[in-house]
Design a protein around this motif. Structure first.
Motif, PDB file in Angstrom:
ATOM      1  N   PHE A   6     -24.325   7.850 -99.014  1.00 32.76           N
ATOM      2  CA  PHE A   6     -23.805   8.498-100.230  1.00 32.76           C
ATOM      3  C   PHE A   6     -22.766   7.592-100.892  1.00 32.76           C
ATOM      4  O   PHE A   6     -21.847   7.098-100.228  1.00 32.76           O
ATOM      5  CB  PHE A   6     -23.127   9.841 -99.896  1.00 32.76           C
ATOM      6  N   SER A   7     -22.884   7.446-102.222  1.00 34.08           N
ATOM      7  CA  SER A   7     -21.947   6.563-102.925  1.00 34.08           C
ATOM      8  C   SER A   7     -20.630   7.263-103.247  1.00 34.08           C
ATOM      9  O   SER A   7     -19.629   6.609-103.525  1.00 34.08           O
ATOM     10  CB  SER A   7     -22.581   6.084-104.229  1.00 34.08           C
ATOM     11  N   GLY A   8     -20.656   8.590-103.279  1.00 34.25           N
ATOM     12  CA  GLY A   8     -19.449   9.332-103.663  1.00 34.25           C
ATOM     13  C   GLY A   8     -19.536   9.880-105.084  1.00 34.25           C
ATOM     14  O   GLY A   8     -18.701  10.681-105.493  1.00 34.25           O
ATOM     15  N   LYS A   9     -20.569   9.458-105.836  1.00 35.77           N
ATOM     16  CA  LYS A   9     -20.751  10.011-107.191  1.00 35.77           C
ATOM     17  C   LYS A   9     -21.179  11.469-107.089  1.00 35.77           C
ATOM     18  O   LYS A   9     -21.796  11.872-106.095  1.00 35.77           O
ATOM     19  CB  LYS A   9     -21.851   9.227-107.929  1.00 35.77           C
ATOM     20  N   THR A  10     -20.901  12.220-108.162  1.00 31.66           N
ATOM     21  CA  THR A  10     -21.243  13.648-108.167  1.00 31.66           C
ATOM     22  C   THR A  10     -22.658  13.866-108.700  1.00 31.66           C
ATOM     23  O   THR A  10     -23.040  13.295-109.723  1.00 31.66           O
ATOM     24  CB  THR A  10     -20.215  14.419-109.034  1.00 31.66           C
ATOM     25  N   VAL A  24     -22.884  27.540-102.410  1.00 34.67           N
ATOM     26  CA  VAL A  24     -22.619  26.147-102.791  1.00 34.67           C
ATOM     27  C   VAL A  24     -21.117  25.915-102.838  1.00 34.67           C
ATOM     28  O   VAL A  24     -20.378  26.686-103.460  1.00 34.67           O
ATOM     29  CB  VAL A  24     -23.238  25.829-104.174  1.00 34.67           C
ATOM     30  N   PHE A  25     -20.680  24.837-102.206  1.00 35.93           N
ATOM     31  CA  PHE A  25     -19.279  24.420-102.246  1.00 35.93           C
ATOM     32  C   PHE A  25     -19.210  23.115-103.040  1.00 35.93           C
ATOM     33  O   PHE A  25     -19.890  22.148-102.704  1.00 35.93           O
ATOM     34  CB  PHE A  25     -18.736  24.169-100.837  1.00 35.93           C
ATOM     35  N   SER A  26     -18.389  23.107-104.085  1.00 38.19           N
ATOM     36  CA  SER A  26     -18.215  21.875-104.851  1.00 38.19           C
ATOM     37  C   SER A  26     -16.732  21.703-105.165  1.00 38.19           C
ATOM     38  O   SER A  26     -15.932  22.632-104.983  1.00 38.19           O
ATOM     39  CB  SER A  26     -19.034  21.935-106.145  1.00 38.19           C
ATOM     40  N   GLY A  27     -16.385  20.526-105.650  1.00 39.00           N
ATOM     41  CA  GLY A  27     -15.000  20.264-106.053  1.00 39.00           C
ATOM     42  C   GLY A  27     -14.007  20.568-104.940  1.00 39.00           C
ATOM     43  O   GLY A  27     -14.196  20.181-103.778  1.00 39.00           O
ATOM     44  N   ASP A  28     -12.963  21.301-105.314  1.00 40.82           N
ATOM     45  CA  ASP A  28     -11.896  21.585-104.373  1.00 40.82           C
ATOM     46  C   ASP A  28     -12.372  22.435-103.180  1.00 40.82           C
ATOM     47  O   ASP A  28     -11.934  22.252-102.050  1.00 40.82           O
ATOM     48  CB  ASP A  28     -10.776  22.321-105.131  1.00 40.82           C
ATOM     49  N   GLY A  73     -25.644  14.377-101.755  1.00 38.32           N
ATOM     50  CA  GLY A  73     -24.860  13.264-102.285  1.00 38.32           C
ATOM     51  C   GLY A  73     -25.678  12.405-103.226  1.00 38.32           C
ATOM     52  O   GLY A  73     -26.881  12.624-103.405  1.00 38.32           O
ATOM     53  N   TRP A  74     -24.999  11.450-103.820  1.00 36.75           N
ATOM     54  CA  TRP A  74     -25.633  10.498-104.732  1.00 36.75           C
ATOM     55  C   TRP A  74     -25.980   9.251-103.929  1.00 36.75           C
ATOM     56  O   TRP A  74     -25.108   8.664-103.272  1.00 36.75           O
ATOM     57  CB  TRP A  74     -24.679  10.146-105.874  1.00 36.75           C
ATOM     58  N   VAL A  75     -27.264   8.852-103.999  1.00 37.56           N
ATOM     59  CA  VAL A  75     -27.728   7.662-103.276  1.00 37.56           C
ATOM     60  C   VAL A  75     -28.275   6.681-104.309  1.00 37.56           C
ATOM     61  O   VAL A  75     -29.144   7.038-105.106  1.00 37.56           O
ATOM     62  CB  VAL A  75     -28.817   8.055-102.241  1.00 37.56           C
ATOM     63  N   ILE A 117     -19.461  13.256 -99.989  1.00 41.55           N
ATOM     64  CA  ILE A 117     -20.402  14.358-100.284  1.00 41.55           C
ATOM     65  C   ILE A 117     -20.129  14.917-101.678  1.00 41.55           C
ATOM     66  O   ILE A 117     -18.976  15.107-102.064  1.00 41.55           O
ATOM     67  CB  ILE A 117     -20.258  15.478 -99.227  1.00 41.55           C
ATOM     68  N   SER A 118     -21.201  15.196-102.393  1.00 40.26           N
ATOM     69  CA  SER A 118     -21.074  15.778-103.739  1.00 40.26           C
ATOM     70  C   SER A 118     -20.973  17.302-103.668  1.00 40.26           C
ATOM     71  O   SER A 118     -20.054  17.901-104.229  1.00 40.26           O
ATOM     72  CB  SER A 118     -22.291  15.366-104.578  1.00 40.26           C
ATOM     73  N   HIS A 119     -21.929  17.927-102.993  1.00 40.14           N
ATOM     74  CA  HIS A 119     -21.946  19.385-102.841  1.00 40.14           C
ATOM     75  C   HIS A 119     -22.364  19.708-101.402  1.00 40.14           C
ATOM     76  O   HIS A 119     -23.149  18.966-100.809  1.00 40.14           O
ATOM     77  CB  HIS A 119     -22.985  20.042-103.751  1.00 40.14           C
TER      78      HIS A 119
END
Ligand code: FMN
Length: 177
Positions: free
Chosen positions: A18-22, A51-55, A166-168, A92-94
């Motif tokens: 995962f690159s860390g991008k959303t 779904v868990f995202s952001g904070d 994640g973003w790959v 991780i993005s989500h």
């Protein structure tokens, strides 16, 4: 693509990739929409996804860290594993919590199976995405009372792990069977 390709090219992609991008929320919408078209005996629709995202996602990752520190017997404690968990937030993005609510109308195994089919639909949906990817983890306190309660499931519901999305940059399709 044909169905064979969607099935055979579906790959799990892991945190280190995962690159860390959303990932855009629209991908989540498609995954969840397709998940609910899975079959279920007596149409009990037993899956419960959150779904868990952001904070919220960052706070869940902190729970994984705490869980590891508190629940790992000292002889099994591995600093490298803990350091890896500490990378989750930035990678991780989500996170999709995979839950199941038993209806009591059919045997529990049928509803666990139906929920797994819903997860497969989410996995396969990623076949249309050039960069969104992930995997089902049964680690990180999956199945525990701790994670059941934290992810908002009621008593008696089953916590079946998490889908880490994640973003790959470059997705893989090759695999061994
Ligand atoms: C129910 C379930 C639980 C899984 N749990 C984990 C896990 O905890 N850690 C992990 O690295 N992979 C986990 N995986 C993913 C497998 O490692 C992966 O499916 C397998 O290596 C085959 O790769 P593929 O999905 O790319 O075909 C899980 C898969 C399933 C279906």
């Amino acid at each position: 693509m044909k169905i064979d390709e969607y099935i055979q090219h579906r790959r799990s992609h892991f945190i280190k990739e995962f690159s860390g991008k959303t990932v855009p929320d629209s991908v989540l919408d498609k995954m969840l929409e397709n998940a609910r078209w899975a079959p279920s005996h007596k149409l009990t629709l037993p899956w419960r996804f959150r779904v868990f995202s952001g904070d919220e996602k960052n706070k869940l990752c902190e729970q994984f860290e705490k869980y590891y520190i508190e629940k790992t017997p000292s002889e099994k404690f591995d600093q490298i594993k803990l350091d890896k968990i500490r990378t989750y937030k930035s990678k991780i993005s989500h996170i999709i919590s995979i839950g199941m609510k038993p209806s009591g109308k059919v045997p529990e195994w049928e509803e666990l199976a139906a929920t797994a089919m819903a997860v497969q639909n989410m996995y396969l949906t990623l076949g249309d995405e050039p960069h969104a990817a992930g995997y089902w983890t049964s680690g990180n306190g999956a199945g525990s009372e701790w994670m059941r309660a934290y992810t908002g499931l009621e008593e008696g519901d089953k916590q079946m792990g998490f889908f880490f999305l994640g973003w790959v940059d470059q997705k893989r399709v090759e695999a061994v069977r």
